[in-house]
Design a protein around this motif. Structure first.
Motif, PDB file in Angstrom:
ATOM      1  N   VAL A 173       0.875  -1.168   0.000  1.00  0.00           N
ATOM      2  CA  VAL A 173       0.000   0.000   0.000  1.00  0.00           C
ATOM      3  C   VAL A 173       0.914   1.220   0.000  1.00  0.00           C
ATOM      4  O   VAL A 173       1.681   1.425   0.941  1.00  0.00           O
ATOM      5  N   VAL A 174       0.843   2.017  -1.064  1.00  0.00           N
ATOM      6  CA  VAL A 174       1.776   3.122  -1.282  1.00  0.00           C
ATOM      7  C   VAL A 174       1.032   4.445  -1.188  1.00  0.00           C
ATOM      8  O   VAL A 174      -0.035   4.615  -1.792  1.00  0.00           O
ATOM      9  N   ALA A 175       1.582   5.380  -0.436  1.00  0.00           N
ATOM     10  CA  ALA A 175       1.025   6.731  -0.361  1.00  0.00           C
ATOM     11  C   ALA A 175       1.762   7.626  -1.342  1.00  0.00           C
ATOM     12  O   ALA A 175       2.996   7.608  -1.417  1.00  0.00           O
ATOM     13  N   PHE A 176       1.009   8.419  -2.084  1.00  0.00           N
ATOM     14  CA  PHE A 176       1.587   9.340  -3.050  1.00  0.00           C
ATOM     15  C   PHE A 176       1.404  10.785  -2.616  1.00  0.00           C
ATOM     16  O   PHE A 176       0.366  11.153  -2.078  1.00  0.00           O
ATOM     17  N   SER A 177       2.410  11.595  -2.883  1.00  0.00           N
ATOM     18  CA  SER A 177       2.250  13.048  -2.879  1.00  0.00           C
ATOM     19  C   SER A 177       2.312  13.462  -4.336  1.00  0.00           C
ATOM     20  O   SER A 177       3.297  13.194  -5.029  1.00  0.00           O
ATOM     21  N   GLY A 178       1.277  14.110  -4.811  1.00  0.00           N
ATOM     22  CA  GLY A 178       1.184  14.365  -6.243  1.00  0.00           C
ATOM     23  C   GLY A 178       0.459  13.225  -6.929  1.00  0.00           C
ATOM     24  O   GLY A 178      -0.058  12.304  -6.283  1.00  0.00           O
ATOM     25  N   TYR A 179       0.445  13.277  -8.252  1.00  0.00           N
ATOM     26  CA  TYR A 179      -0.346  12.316  -9.021  1.00  0.00           C
ATOM     27  C   TYR A 179       0.556  11.494  -9.936  1.00  0.00           C
ATOM     28  O   TYR A 179       1.268  12.053 -10.780  1.00  0.00           O
ATOM     29  N   PRO A 180       0.560  10.169  -9.805  1.00  0.00           N
ATOM     30  CA  PRO A 180       1.414   9.353 -10.674  1.00  0.00           C
ATOM     31  C   PRO A 180       0.908   9.371 -12.113  1.00  0.00           C
ATOM     32  O   PRO A 180      -0.296   9.296 -12.366  1.00  0.00           O
ATOM     33  N   THR A 181       1.836   9.484 -13.044  1.00  0.00           N
ATOM     34  CA  THR A 181       1.464   9.550 -14.457  1.00  0.00           C
ATOM     35  C   THR A 181       1.283   8.173 -15.073  1.00  0.00           C
ATOM     36  O   THR A 181       0.777   8.053 -16.189  1.00  0.00           O
ATOM     37  N   THR A 182       1.690   7.148 -14.364  1.00  0.00           N
ATOM     38  CA  THR A 182       1.557   5.789 -14.874  1.00  0.00           C
ATOM     39  C   THR A 182       1.491   4.818 -13.709  1.00  0.00           C
ATOM     40  O   THR A 182       1.920   5.135 -12.598  1.00  0.00           O
ATOM     41  N   TYR A 183       0.932   3.648 -13.954  1.00  0.00           N
ATOM     42  CA  TYR A 183       0.853   2.607 -12.927  1.00  0.00           C
ATOM     43  C   TYR A 183       2.240   2.000 -12.725  1.00  0.00           C
ATOM     44  O   TYR A 183       2.903   1.584 -13.663  1.00  0.00           O
ATOM     45  N   LEU A 184       2.670   1.933 -11.477  1.00  0.00           N
ATOM     46  CA  LEU A 184       4.028   1.497 -11.162  1.00  0.00           C
ATOM     47  C   LEU A 184       4.084   0.107 -10.557  1.00  0.00           C
ATOM     48  O   LEU A 184       5.152  -0.359 -10.164  1.00  0.00           O
ATOM     49  N   GLY A 185       2.951  -0.552 -10.450  1.00  0.00           N
ATOM     50  CA  GLY A 185       2.957  -1.918  -9.950  1.00  0.00           C
ATOM     51  C   GLY A 185       2.592  -2.088  -8.494  1.00  0.00           C
ATOM     52  O   GLY A 185       2.749  -3.177  -7.932  1.00  0.00           O
ATOM     53  N   TRP A 186       2.092  -1.053  -7.834  1.00  0.00           N
ATOM     54  CA  TRP A 186       1.729  -1.148  -6.426  1.00  0.00           C
ATOM     55  C   TRP A 186       0.479  -2.001  -6.239  1.00  0.00           C
ATOM     56  O   TRP A 186      -0.324  -2.185  -7.147  1.00  0.00           O
TER      57      TRP A 186
END
Length: 248
Positions: free
Chosen positions: A145-158
């Motif tokens: 379970v990964v927390a992001f700051s900002g918005y990922p532009t692509t799926y990274l496999g989390w």
């Protein structure tokens, strides 16, 4: 012990900020201060006075560097997650990290909406509300379970993701095992006041933290920004760093 005294001061500052904000009625933007909310300004004023009285320098998001030549500089975000606070979302904090010539010495990250407090002293472990904490044992990005700051532009496999809006608390959630990893999606979005307090909490809890570009994260001057990544285990950190390089 010097570090214990410093930690006491940091706790006192966090408490004073909360008391001052309890009396605040207008949590909107401050006229004449672009991007600053009233609670940012009020919290900063309270913190600066107490830290100056204690003889510490200050590096603050809201007002910059004060007495930077002093041996101990407290790097502070008076209200981390200002937009959350303005909208009544219970995920915002006061983050303080005392830095000396050897790096982060003591830190307090106080969730000011819930009262939950993370604290750490160099070489002495990390706590949440006085109880020792440790990260999860997650090693695989696909299970994390990964927390992001900002918005990922692509799926990274989390496995799953969250975007909670306060980097200091997000990183502390990695330290306490509530989240497995944290990553910033834009390049160099965070200043030291955003992450230094949580950096020490993570390190003392046993979590792993690095800059996406391999730079030193310990900064006590204005200007430099970084892309911190935090993970529960060394294996997961490596996987998150590899994936994060696709975002920059």
């Amino acid at each position: 012990m010097v570090a214990d005294k410093v930690l006491e001061v940091l706790h006192n500052v966090a408490s004073a900020v909360r008391r001052e904000l309890d009396a605040l009625e207008d949590w909107g933007l401050t006229p004449g201060h672009e991007g600053q909310y009233r609670h940012d300004v009020v919290a900063d004023e309270v913190a600066l006075g107490l830290l100056d009285d204690a003889g510490y320098g200050v590096l603050s998001e809201e007002s910059g560097l004060h007495n930077g030549a002093r041996d101990l500089v407290v790097v502070i975000d008076p209200v981390d997650g200002s937009t959350n606070a303005s909208r009544g979302l219970p995920w915002w904090a006061t983050s303080l990290c005392a830095v000396d010539s050897d790096g982060p010495l003591a830190a307090v990250v106080a969730n000011q909406s819930s009262g939950v407090r993370y604290a750490a002293v160099r070489g002495a472990g990390a706590t949440c509300d006085g109880q020792p904490i440790a990260p999860s044992e997650c090693r695989e990005l696909g299970e994390a379970v990964v927390a992001f700051s900002g918005y990922p532009t692509t799926y990274l496999g989390w496995g799953q993701y969250r975007s909670l809006g306060a980097a200091a608390l997000d990183m502390c959630a990695v330290a306490s095992g509530n989240i497995d990893a944290f990553v910033d999606c834009p390049a160099d979005p965070l200043a030291p006041w955003d992450y230094l307090g949580a950096l020490l909490v993570c390190q003392e809890a046993g979590a792993h933290v690095a800059d996406l570009s391999g730079r030193d994260l310990v900064v006590r001057t204005l200007g430099p920004r970084r892309t911190p990544v935090a993970a529960a285990t060394r294996e997961l950190l490596g996987a998150v760093l590899d994936a994060g390089n696709q975002l920059v």
